[in-house]
Design a protein around this motif. Structure first.
Motif, PDB file in Angstrom:
ATOM      1  N   ASP A 346     -14.721 -10.892  33.376  1.00  0.00           N
ATOM      2  CA  ASP A 346     -13.674 -10.049  33.332  1.00  0.00           C
ATOM      3  C   ASP A 346     -12.202 -10.684  33.099  1.00  0.00           C
ATOM      4  O   ASP A 346     -10.999  -9.621  33.165  1.00  0.00           O
ATOM      5  CB  ASP A 346     -13.850  -9.019  34.325  1.00  0.00           C
ATOM      6  CG  ASP A 346     -13.747  -9.746  35.700  1.00  0.00           C
ATOM      7  OD1 ASP A 346     -13.449 -10.765  35.686  1.00  0.00           O
ATOM      8  OD2 ASP A 346     -13.677  -8.833  36.687  1.00  0.00           O
ATOM      9  N   ALA A 347     -12.069 -11.980  33.211  1.00  0.00           N
ATOM     10  CA  ALA A 347     -10.725 -12.419  33.088  1.00  0.00           C
ATOM     11  C   ALA A 347      -9.731 -11.643  31.825  1.00  0.00           C
ATOM     12  O   ALA A 347     -10.453 -11.699  30.781  1.00  0.00           O
ATOM     13  CB  ALA A 347     -10.483 -13.710  33.039  1.00  0.00           C
ATOM     14  N   LEU A 348      -8.720 -11.256  31.796  1.00  0.00           N
ATOM     15  CA  LEU A 348      -7.984 -10.813  30.757  1.00  0.00           C
ATOM     16  C   LEU A 348      -7.316 -11.904  29.914  1.00  0.00           C
ATOM     17  O   LEU A 348      -6.880 -12.854  30.400  1.00  0.00           O
ATOM     18  CB  LEU A 348      -6.835  -9.848  31.621  1.00  0.00           C
ATOM     19  CG  LEU A 348      -5.677  -9.133  30.546  1.00  0.00           C
ATOM     20  CD1 LEU A 348      -6.538  -8.182  29.964  1.00  0.00           C
ATOM     21  CD2 LEU A 348      -4.704  -8.561  31.392  1.00  0.00           C
ATOM     22  N   THR A 349      -7.225 -11.250  28.693  1.00  0.00           N
ATOM     23  CA  THR A 349      -6.657 -12.301  27.627  1.00  0.00           C
ATOM     24  C   THR A 349      -5.450 -11.510  26.935  1.00  0.00           C
ATOM     25  O   THR A 349      -5.421 -10.368  27.216  1.00  0.00           O
ATOM     26  CB  THR A 349      -7.786 -12.742  26.663  1.00  0.00           C
ATOM     27  OG1 THR A 349      -8.034 -11.682  25.719  1.00  0.00           O
ATOM     28  CG2 THR A 349      -8.914 -13.168  27.172  1.00  0.00           C
ATOM     29  N   VAL A 350      -4.781 -12.443  26.037  1.00  0.00           N
ATOM     30  CA  VAL A 350      -3.598 -11.580  25.748  1.00  0.00           C
ATOM     31  C   VAL A 350      -3.664 -10.683  24.566  1.00  0.00           C
ATOM     32  O   VAL A 350      -2.833 -10.082  24.303  1.00  0.00           O
ATOM     33  CB  VAL A 350      -2.663 -12.796  24.907  1.00  0.00           C
ATOM     34  CG1 VAL A 350      -2.099 -13.781  25.919  1.00  0.00           C
ATOM     35  CG2 VAL A 350      -3.390 -13.651  23.948  1.00  0.00           C
ATOM     36  N   ASN A 351      -5.225 -10.523  24.116  1.00  0.00           N
ATOM     37  CA  ASN A 351      -5.377  -9.374  23.064  1.00  0.00           C
ATOM     38  C   ASN A 351      -5.825  -8.109  23.917  1.00  0.00           C
ATOM     39  O   ASN A 351      -5.866  -7.164  23.358  1.00  0.00           O
ATOM     40  CB  ASN A 351      -6.341  -9.685  22.088  1.00  0.00           C
ATOM     41  CG  ASN A 351      -7.756  -9.921  22.816  1.00  0.00           C
ATOM     42  OD1 ASN A 351      -8.044  -9.781  23.814  1.00  0.00           O
ATOM     43  ND2 ASN A 351      -8.782 -10.131  21.758  1.00  0.00           N
ATOM     44  N   GLY A 352      -5.632  -8.160  25.219  1.00  0.00           N
ATOM     45  CA  GLY A 352      -6.038  -6.886  26.176  1.00  0.00           C
ATOM     46  C   GLY A 352      -7.284  -6.648  26.571  1.00  0.00           C
ATOM     47  O   GLY A 352      -7.516  -5.861  27.375  1.00  0.00           O
ATOM     48  N   SER A 354     -10.976  -8.325  27.934  1.00  0.00           N
ATOM     49  CA  SER A 354     -11.538  -9.557  28.821  1.00  0.00           C
ATOM     50  C   SER A 354     -11.888 -10.855  27.948  1.00  0.00           C
ATOM     51  O   SER A 354     -12.459 -10.225  26.674  1.00  0.00           O
ATOM     52  CB  SER A 354     -12.835  -9.101  29.717  1.00  0.00           C
ATOM     53  OG  SER A 354     -13.823  -8.919  28.802  1.00  0.00           O
ATOM     54  N   ILE A 355     -12.297 -11.927  28.444  1.00  0.00           N
ATOM     55  CA  ILE A 355     -12.624 -12.828  27.749  1.00  0.00           C
ATOM     56  C   ILE A 355     -14.210 -12.652  27.183  1.00  0.00           C
ATOM     57  O   ILE A 355     -14.491 -13.125  26.126  1.00  0.00           O
ATOM     58  CB  ILE A 355     -12.632 -14.220  28.536  1.00  0.00           C
ATOM     59  CG1 ILE A 355     -12.626 -15.349  27.607  1.00  0.00           C
ATOM     60  CG2 ILE A 355     -13.676 -14.193  29.787  1.00  0.00           C
ATOM     61  CD1 ILE A 355     -12.004 -16.653  28.435  1.00  0.00           C
ATOM     62  N   TRP A 356     -15.006 -12.082  28.102  1.00  0.00           N
ATOM     63  CA  TRP A 356     -16.245 -11.741  27.727  1.00  0.00           C
ATOM     64  C   TRP A 356     -16.463 -10.686  26.374  1.00  0.00           C
ATOM     65  O   TRP A 356     -17.275 -10.995  25.423  1.00  0.00           O
ATOM     66  CB  TRP A 356     -17.057 -11.337  28.898  1.00  0.00           C
ATOM     67  CG  TRP A 356     -18.623 -11.224  28.348  1.00  0.00           C
ATOM     68  CD1 TRP A 356     -19.229  -9.965  28.687  1.00  0.00           C
ATOM     69  CD2 TRP A 356     -19.578 -12.352  28.022  1.00  0.00           C
ATOM     70  NE1 TRP A 356     -20.524 -10.346  28.221  1.00  0.00           N
ATOM     71  CE2 TRP A 356     -20.759 -11.597  27.785  1.00  0.00           C
ATOM     72  CE3 TRP A 356     -19.512 -13.535  27.697  1.00  0.00           C
ATOM     73  CZ2 TRP A 356     -21.903 -12.275  27.201  1.00  0.00           C
ATOM     74  CZ3 TRP A 356     -20.539 -14.300  27.138  1.00  0.00           C
ATOM     75  CH2 TRP A 356     -21.723 -13.321  27.146  1.00  0.00           C
TER      76      TRP A 356
END
Length: 581
Positions: A346-352, A354-356
């Motif tokens: 569930d880690a957030l990424t810059v596209n808004g 989650s990484i998953w």
């Protein structure tokens, strides 16, 4: 983003351009001498493009074109781009080592972002140190940030076969020293070694840090592996430009992405890709800037047991082109997630997202390049963290580049006091060395070199190469290129020049390496070790008496702390006193 929500966001750039007074007049007026119309200053996010373009940094020499595509995306999304240069520390040309100026570049980046009217920044990175340097600088300011990498170069070619940039140099040069390759053939390989724009096409430090940027969530999916000359690289740059404008309205600052969870994901990913040992130092430095506690033990605690899935030079067979065509990092992340190896989905990424969410349906086109968990390249590819009386604060070894039989080894030391001593001694046919010996080099750490050069993968003695020896245990306080290979113990801390036990090793001492047990020991009595260290004069390194090198030696932290400057650790934020003209 609705106009109502946009009205609730206070643009940082408005402190420069948003006032109808003398200061606002002057800031806008000076910018208008570039032909910028007045409406571009009216409530639009101003997006900085931090460019490490330089003709002296060949990996990043195509960034002018890359920046133009970022600008298109920014303008399309309703922002206004402002491109600015920062120090470009290129690995291939810069002496004595690009690591010496990583912190300098980060200072340049930090002060450029904080002191100028920008609401967010796009980091154009590629060559080894430009990725960590720019992320370190941006983390210390903490504005919305997105990474755009320049991409790897096309596969090298020699005699109709693929060769990897960087790695091929080490291999071919060893063949020359062994007498199995002529100098003519060696020089002929040069022409096909680096045949397009981009970074090294092996899983060296440049590709590793591109993967780390993506694994941390600081770039869009597929950023790490698209070849530099592939049109999709420019599409990604365009889309990143569009996305950074939305990030301003969402207030998606770097601290919301660079979390503890993101770093733990990256540690696992580094093992899965067979990444460079340099990632240990760089991730620690980035974490230190954003305020995340990251220790050497985390590489063992989090990374241990992670298989290497990517079959890529220098650990495996293929190159970055094949990696991208096989599915790139999203394919690796999907494999990891499905196998329970992605600790924080569930880690957030810059596209808004989650990484998953970004990779759950990622296609994988080639099981030879991105292997299934049932058929890994190496069962446990985690960086091996070593401690003992020879490395009280730690040392590291990359298992995927090592010879399995040497990862538990006991041998007598052959000692080189510094890199110059190594060069003067290694070719001596009378050198008392055999295949069981342990090559030890001192005074090549952060203070000792200075800058901790990539000289740790010492070339083997020619007389042993000629006898067919391919690998030996090597130990130093230096680093090694991510493109290199071998059973090489690196980053010994404290370094010899800082009074570390490495400085006390003498020819003939027995040294024991046990990767499985995480131990690196010098087999002499504790009292003798203490006496040797007490009698030893501190080398103090080869730094200039003044200038930046003096600053570096006086303030650089040890390898286990990320080699940042002691006064740069931490995030200082984006606030800046308003200047009245």
């Amino acid at each position: 983003m609705s106009d109502t929500n946009k009205k609730n966001v206070k643009l940082r750039s408005a402190e420069w351009f948003g006032t109808q007074d003398k200061n606002g007049f002057m800031y806008r007026s000076w910018m208008k001498n570039q032909g910028i119309p007045d409406h571009e200053f009216q409530g639009k996010p101003i997006i900085g493009i931090c460019n490490t373009w330089s003709e002296l940094t060949p990996c990043n020499a195509h960034f002018r074109k890359l920046a133009e595509h970022v600008k298109r995306g920014i303008i399309e999304a309703g922002g206004w781009p402002v491109e600015f240069p920062v120090f470009s520390n290129g690995e291939s040309n810069l002496r004595p080592t690009a690591m010496l100026t990583r912190n300098l570049a980060s200072m340049d980046v930090e002060e450029s972002i904080r002191g100028n009217p920008m609401d967010a920044v796009v980091l154009l990175v590629g060559c080894d140190k430009t990725t960590p340097a720019l992320l370190m600088g941006a983390a210390s300011v903490d504005v919305p940030t997105i990474v755009v990498t320049g991409g790897p170069m096309l596969n090298g070619k020699l005699k109709g076969k693929d060769i990897g940039s960087g790695t091929a140099v080490w291999q071919l040069h060893e063949e020359v020293k062994a007498g199995t390759l002529s100098m003519h053939e060696f020089m002929a390989a040069e022409a096909g070694h680096s045949r397009s724009a981009g970074t090294c096409n092996t899983m060296g430090t440049a590709s590793t840090m591109a993967c780390m940027a993506e694994a941390l969530g600081t770039s869009l999916p597929h950023n790490a592996a698209i070849p530099a000359v592939d049109a999709r690289r420019y599409v990604l740059a365009h889309m990143s430009g569009m996305r950074i404008v939305e990030m301003v309205w969402e207030d998606l600052r770097l601290s919301k992405v660079l979390t503890r969870e993101a770093f733990e994901n990256a540690i696992r990913v580094n093992a899965a890709i067979g990444g460079s040992t340099n990632a240990v130092i760089h991730l620690k430095a980035i974490a230190g800037r954003i305020g995340v506690e990251l220790e050497l033990e985390d590489w063992t605690r989090v990374g241990r047991g992670t298989p290497t899935l990517v079959d890529l030079l220098p650990s495996g067979r293929f190159l970055m082109e094949e990696f991208f065509y096989a599915g790139g990092l999203p394919g690796v992340l999907r494999r990891m997630g499905e196998g329970g190896l992605l600790p924080h989905k569930d880690a957030l990424t810059v596209n808004g997202q989650s990484i998953w969410a970004n990779v759950v349906d990622a296609p994988i086109y080639d099981d030879e390049v991105i292997r299934p968990l049932s058929n890994p390249l190496i069962q446990d590819g985690a960086i091996c963290v070593l401690r003992g009386n020879l490395a009280p604060r730690g040392a590291v070894l990359k298992p995927s580049a090592a010879t399995p039989a040497l990862m538990q080894h006991r041998g007598r030391a052959v000692v080189f006091e510094n890199f110059e001593h190594y060069k003067s001694r290694i070719n001596d046919p009378e050198l008392a060395v055999d295949a069981n010996s342990v090559l030890v080099m001192k005074n090549c750490g952060p203070k000792g070199y200075p800058g901790m050069a990539e000289v740790g993968n010492m070339g083997l003695p020619p007389k042993l190469l000629a006898a067919g020896v391919k690998d030996m245990v090597r130990i130093s306080d230096a680093r090694m290129s991510g493109t290199a290979y071998g059973t090489v113990v690196l980053h010994v801390a404290p370094e010899a020049a800082a009074g570390g036990p490495l400085g006390a090793v003498q020819d003939g001492d027995w040294i024991e390496l046990d990767c499985a047990g995480g131990r690196l020991n010098l087999d002499i009595p504790e009292a003798e070790l203490a006496a040797r260290l007490a009698a030893r004069e501190q080398a103090g390194g080869n730094a200039m008496k003044g200038g930046y090198q003096r600053l570096y030696v006086d303030h650089v932290l040890q390898a286990d702390e990320g080699c940042d400057f002691d006064f740069l650790v931490g995030s200082r934020g984006s606030a800046v006193p308003r200047h009245s003209h």
